[in-house]
Design a protein around this motif. Structure first.
Motif, PDB file in Angstrom:
ATOM      1  N   THR A  66       0.836  -1.204   0.000  1.00 15.28           N
ATOM      2  CA  THR A  66       0.000   0.000   0.000  1.00 15.28           C
ATOM      3  C   THR A  66       0.871   1.255   0.000  1.00 15.28           C
ATOM      4  OG1 THR A  66      -1.799  -1.145   1.118  1.00 15.28           O
ATOM      5  CG2 THR A  66      -1.794   1.241   1.273  1.00 15.28           C
ATOM      6  N   ASP A 125      -5.959  -0.897  -4.967  1.00 15.03           N
ATOM      7  CA  ASP A 125      -5.426  -1.519  -3.756  1.00 15.03           C
ATOM      8  C   ASP A 125      -6.387  -2.618  -3.311  1.00 15.03           C
ATOM      9  OD1 ASP A 125      -4.042  -2.207  -1.540  1.00 15.03           O
ATOM     10  OD2 ASP A 125      -4.057  -0.229  -0.607  1.00 15.03           O
ATOM     11  N   GLU A 126      -5.990  -3.857  -3.509  1.00 12.93           N
ATOM     12  CA  GLU A 126      -6.815  -5.017  -3.150  1.00 12.93           C
ATOM     13  C   GLU A 126      -8.253  -4.848  -3.638  1.00 12.93           C
ATOM     14  OE1 GLU A 126      -5.512  -7.463  -0.825  1.00 12.93           O
ATOM     15  OE2 GLU A 126      -3.851  -6.424   0.148  1.00 12.93           O
TER      16      GLU A 126
HETATM   17 MG   LIG Z   1      -2.265  -2.822   2.137  1.00  9.84          MG
END
Ligand SMILES: [Mg+2]
Ligand SMILES: Nc1ncnc2c1ncn2[C@@H]1O[C@H](COP(=O)(O)OP(=O)(O)O)[C@@H](O)[C@H]1O
Lengths: 385, 232
Positions: free
Chosen positions: B50, B171-172
């Motif tokens: 991240t 992000d994910e």
């Molecule tokens: Mg993360």
């Protein structure tokens, strides 16, 4: 969609909270508007009174009478210029609810001592000549639709007429206006002579004596001379400037007023703290969303403006509603309170000041959250979420 | 020129200070991403995925080194310039969708367009196109709370592409979705990459998600470990 729409959507997302916040601000400014107007009315009574005018009343209490012989004696006191006297008549027109503040006075000297009552020369002559003449204020004449020449009855709620009943007949001989807007023109004056000859109870007494001095600097000396002159008599006097007299009268209300003001302003500040806290909370809850907006490319100053605008809108919404209601309340109470508080109005100054406080409240409560939102570190915001 | 470089990261270092403690996430990281790439970044939790994505998106700044985007340095831009650069070049997709709960789907998609000079009519057209692309044209008036996770993520994708950015950072994006829905989302990203030429950088720790990407990077202990994804 515009920024304003976003602000609006943010503001209204928790309707109950918005309502409660606005309601608190509403109450604060309702109180502020009403109490400030009330205080203004109390103060204007004091400010309107001349300070070169002295009032002589009975030492026991201003509701106790003085012998009429005092008038002549006071006229001869050194430093005294003009002297008049009057007696409270009470009075209402047709219905006890229609109060008319009425005095019996010596006409000529009365107009000399109270030059702020403006009367047309012709009407003045009328009044001086007519034993049953009544000089009425513009406000009261307008209220009842009286014109010069009308014959009207007034009832006393204190005195009785020699012929029975409590009704006196008058001829409207003049209508006076005030020197300036704020002056109370809700009273009526008639000849003391007429009163004295027709009331059943009568006596050779007067309610109080008003006088002017040759120079305001003499006030203190003159007052002292008068009070000394009647010391140890059956009716001792208390002489003070009209300002002090009115102030003393108002202080009786004022002491209660002070407590009310204290309570109101404490409530006011409590509300400020509550609102500020709510605002901060509302923004803190949205940290994640603000971070998203910033990530999308909304810059810091735009975020700052949006948060600040929201808190300004909330305070203006509640505040203007409160101020508006205070205005309506005062307009409604004005007529009923006219007798006690002639100066009761919401002045433009009060309104402007209140709006200023609303903006200040919006700023104070919004600035910190807006600043925090602006400075929000995006990386940290996401790490938390 | 399909092999033009979009991102060039040179000797990136990143340190966090937490109280008196200093944590070094990256010592010296180099990375190049080409235009049109679909890159998956994998790695264990806490490996700095991240953090890396945040630096790519200008949401966080490196402690040292340079980030070049399209040949220009972006790591030293000021707040306002950075915000403008993000608005013009990057679409973001998050694990938890991050839609505004008080705005309907269309309004959420419209958000990035508030940063452009487009007028209302143009904005509505763009929003409609984006929603159609993610198959949600008929849900324009729905609130996020009334939609499933997969639908919300599709709205988020529409928001990411509505202003037609070169690059999409995710992000994910499937971290909160079931298998089938996740596949739908990943296919959609693949289409955006293949048919619309978007460069995509996606952080994930799902090895199957990585299969959709053209290139997979494994991040571990502050460095890339080049190896093929192992099928679990
Ligand atoms: Mg993360
Ligand atoms: N704002 C921050 N302040 C301090 N430490 C941070 C911050 N953001 C991330 N970290 C730390 O950096 C490391 C990497 O975090 P992150 O990039 O979120 O990892 P990943 O996404 O790979 O799970 C973690 O140890 C995390 O605790």
């Amino acid at each position: 969609m515009t920024d304003l729409y976003l602000i609006y959507k943010n503001m209204t997302r928790k309707p109950l909270r918005l309502f409660l916040t606005c309601f608190a601000i509403f109450i604060a400014f309702l109180l502020y508007g009403a109490v400030t107007a009330l205080k203004g009315a109390l103060d204007s009574g004091v400010e309107m009174s001349a300070d070169d005018r002295l009032v002589v009343v009975n030492r026991i209490n201003f509701t106790n009478p003085l012998p009429i012989s005092y008038v002549q004696k006071i006229r001869s006191v050194e430093g005294v210029e003009k002297v008049t006297f009057q007696n409270w008549f009470g009075g209402y027109y047709q219905d006890p609810k229609q109060q008319v503040v009425t005095f019996a006075a010596e006409p000529e000297s009365y107009l000399d001592v109270y030059p702020e009552l403006l009367v047309e020369p012709e009407q003045r002559q009328n009044w001086l000549r007519d034993r049953q003449g009544l000089l009425v204020g513009k406000a009261i004449a307008e209220q009842f639709g009286w014109k010069v020449g009308d014959k009207i009855p007034l009832n006393s709620n204190i005195f009785s007429h020699k012929d029975g009943g409590q009704t006196w007949d008058f001829n409207i001989s003049g209508i006076y206006t005030g020197e300036d807007e704020q002056m109370d023109t809700r009273s009526a004056v008639f000849h003391y002579q007429y009163f004295r000859e027709t009331n059943s109870w009568n006596t050779d007494s007067v309610g109080w004596i008003g006088l002017t001095t040759k120079d305001p600097a003499l006030n203190e000396q003159v007052a002292k001379r008068i009070d000394e002159m009647f010391a140890n008599s059956s009716a001792e006097t208390d002489t003070s400037t009209e300002k002090a007299f009115n102030k003393a009268f108002i202080e009786q209300i004022g002491n209660i007023g002070l407590i009310i003001f204290g309570v109101v302003f404490m409530a006011f500040f409590t509300i400020l703290v509550l609102v500020g806290n709510t605002m901060a909370l509302a923004v803190r809850e949205r940290t994640g969303e603000i971070a998203v907006l910033k990530t999308l490319g909304f810059n810091a100053s735009r975020i700052f403006r949006m948060v600040l605008a929201e808190s300004m809108l909330v305070t203006l919404l509640g505040g203007l509603a409160g101020l508006g209601t205070a205005y309506l309340l005062i307009e409604g109470a004005k007529a009923a309170m006219a007798r006690f508080l002639p100066g009761l109005v919401m002045t433009p100054e009060i309104a402007v000041q209140a709006v200023g406080y609303m903006l200040a409240l919006g700023l104070i409560t919004g600035l910190l959250p807006a600043f925090k939102a602006m400075r929000l570190n995006l990386a940290t915001a996401f790490a938390r979420g | 020129m399909a092999s033009e470089t979009l991102y060039d990261l040179k000797a990136i270092s990143k340190k966090f200070t937490r109280g008196k403690e200093t944590i070094t996430i990256f010592e010296s990281l180099d990375l190049q991403i080409k235009k049109g790439d679909f890159v998956a970044i994998m790695g264990p939790s806490g490996s700095g995925k991240t953090t890396l994505l945040n630096m790519l998106g200008g949401v966080d700044q490196p402690s040292g080194g340079e980030i070049l985007f399209d040949g220009k340095r972006v790591d030293n831009l000021g707040e306002g310039d950075l915000a403008r650069w993000r608005a013009n070049n990057i679409g973001f997709i998050f694990q938890f969708y991050n839609l505004m709960p008080m705005l309907n789907a269309a309004r959420n998609v419209e958000l990035p367009l508030l940063l452009t000079k487009l007028n209302k009519k143009q904005r509505n057209q763009f929003v409609e196109t984006a929603l159609t692309l993610v198959g949600l044209a008929d849900r324009a008036k729905h609130m996020p709370g009334e939609m499933s996770g997969g639908q919300q993520q599709r709205v988020a994708i529409a928001r990411a592409i509505v202003s037609d950015p070169k690059l999409i950072l995710c992000d994910e994006p499937t971290g909160d979705l079931d298998r089938t829905t996740a596949d739908e989302i990943l296919e959609m990203l693949q289409i955006l990459n293949r048919d619309h030429g978007k460069t995509i950088v996606m952080v994930t720790h799902d090895p199957r998600a990585a299969k959709y990407a053209g290139r997979t990077l494994h991040l571990d202990k502050g460095a890339f470990v080049e190896r093929e994804a192992e099928i679990v």
